[in-house]
Design an enzyme around this catalytic site. Structure first.
Site, short mmCIF file in Angstrom:
data_model
loop_
_atom_site.label_atom_id
_atom_site.label_comp_id
_atom_site.label_asym_id
_atom_site.label_seq_id
_atom_site.Cartn_x
_atom_site.Cartn_y
_atom_site.Cartn_z
N GLY A 1 106.57 67.39 41.45
CA GLY A 1 105.91 66.29 42.13
C GLY A 1 105.74 65.14 41.17
O GLY A 1 106.57 64.24 41.07
N GLN B 1 77.51 58.15 54.22
CA GLN B 1 76.10 58.42 53.92
C GLN B 1 75.18 57.49 54.70
O GLN B 1 74.13 57.92 55.22
CB GLN B 1 75.85 58.27 52.41
N ILE B 2 75.56 56.24 54.81
CA ILE B 2 74.75 55.27 55.56
C ILE B 2 74.69 55.66 57.05
O ILE B 2 73.67 55.50 57.71
CB ILE B 2 75.30 53.85 55.37
N GLY C 1 74.21 61.67 59.94
CA GLY C 1 74.92 62.71 60.70
C GLY C 1 76.09 62.18 61.50
O GLY C 1 77.12 62.85 61.65
N GLU D 1 102.45 59.07 45.70
CA GLU D 1 103.06 58.01 44.87
C GLU D 1 102.42 57.93 43.49
O GLU D 1 102.25 56.86 42.92
CB GLU D 1 103.03 56.66 45.58
#
Length: 402
Positions: A138, A343-344, A347, A370
């Protein structure tokens, strides 16, 4: 609403501003109805067709073959990827692969190869792919084991396996890199265009990833390819691959930038409308700090991305260091920006169907493909050492000439 004030920066000309504005309006209107995440193959085919009909794929081929400009305009490519990524990751993927899968042909292909493969890609009539990675090769391209051995005076026979191939299974052609044996290591590779229907080429398996895209493992067994389909000279495959990535690596950073801009816009909108303790979430200093970090990261990444693109467009033969910095910083920063957006949202941020959850899945692969972040760091450091050695040689030459 996504902030487009960066288009006033001196990296851009009026043609870039017009392109970005027109594309953003088109993407907002056209892209969403084309996407079905439960059938990414059909979605990608549909998107490629519409991109061709809209004229946007002209950006990935030269003007003489139906393109927009005489050669690659990297700022335009970056603006396109940033815009598409901000709207829909699959649209960015479809656009990017049309460029990456024909970039080697544009840069090193014969006139006959260009005439055969570039116009259909620009029209959206054909889908392109770039087949470099292998199960054990790779980041280390020199470890490639797929072989291209002579098979009569005018053909080679390709044998081996390629994996993580974007557009695998839906592409009409693959640019395939194989060991042709002119020298050890990276100097013994060559590149070939292999049509999808060529006997001996098969799709060994499809690969499912967290952000669905068409990916596959390809197997080549006695796949007979005319020498006329070789891109560049014998043993020039590594040069072909690196020069292509030199153009397109900055655009990976641009795609990450588009994802980050969308995450910032979503987070700002949510924080301004969501009430917490009787006031908007955006009134909390912790939220303000997160938004400030996100905005600063987005602008910093944009400066690196468009510096690299501008430098290449000014005629620099290589932008290895600049492109590596742009790709590394933009993808890592976008990961952080999107994480803060999740996070803001609380849920809701991990709820399927909410945009920031989709962005969270989309960004992760960009830090790997890439050239993974760790590889970019090696590239940057090596370029710095080369610059130092060149400066020392220049200083010694100046002293000896006095």
């Amino acid at each position: 609403m996504i902030d487009a004030s960066f288009l006033s920066w001196p990296f851009f000309e009026d043609r870039h501003r017009q392109f970005a504005g027109d594309l953003n309006a088109w993407a907002a209107r056209e892209i969403k109805p084309l996407v079905d995440h439960h059938d990414v193959d059909a979605s990608c085919r549909c998107i490629v067709r519409r991109l061709g009909e809209g004229g946007w794929l002209k950006a990935v081929v030269p003007q003489v073959y139906g393109g927009l400009y005489p050669t690659f305009d990297v700022r335009t490519l970056c603006l396109a990827r940033e815009t598409f990524a901000a709207h829909e990751g699959l649209a960015d993927f479809a656009f990017a692969m049309q460029g990456l899968g024909t970039g080697p042909i544009t840069l090193f292909g014969s006139d006959a190869l260009k005439e055969q493969y570039l116009p259909p890609v620009a029209r959206g009539d054909a889908i392109a792919a770039f087949a470099l990675s292998e199960p054990e090769a790779g980041s280390d391209v020199a470890a490639m084991s797929t072989t291209a051995t002579p098979d009569g005076p005018g053909h080679v026979r390709i044998d081996g396996v390629k994996t993580w191939i974007s557009n695998g299974g839906i592409a009409d052609h693959y640019v395939v890199f194989a060991r042709s044996g002119e020298a050890p290591g990276a100097k013994g590779l060559s590149a070939y265009v292999v049509d999808a229907q060529t006997p001996g080429l098969s799709i060994e398996s499809r690969i499912d990833v967290i952000a669905p895209h068409p990916l596959a493992t390809l197997r080549f067994e006695g796949c007979r390819v005319p020498l006329a389909k070789r891109i560049g000279g014998p043993g020039e495959g590594f040069k072909v691959a690196m020069a292509t990535l030199d153009v397109f690596r900055s655009t990976v950073g641009a795609a990450a930038l588009g994802l980050a801009r969308r995450a910032l816009a979503e987070a700002l909108q949510h924080a301004s409308s969501r009430k917490l303790f009787g006031a908007p979430l955006s009134d909390l200093q912790m939220t303000q700090g997160a938004l400030a970090d996100m905005a600063t990261g987005v602008d910093s990444a944009a400066l690196l991305v468009y510096r690299a693109a501008w430098t290449k467009d000014q005629g620099a033969p290589r932008v290895t260091r600049e492109a590596a910095m742009a790709k590394m910083y933009a993808t890592e920063t976008a990961q952080g920006v999107i994480d803060k957006a999740v996070q803001i949202f609380g849920g809701l941020g991990v709820t399927k169907g909410v945009k920031v959850e989709e962005l969270y899945r989309e960004i992760r692969a960009l830090r790997i493909y890439e050239g993974a972040t760790e590889v970019q760091k090696v590239v940057i450091a090596r370029e710095l050492v080369k610059m130092l050695e060149a400066q020392r040689s220049s200083d010694l030459g100046t002293v000896s000439g006095q």
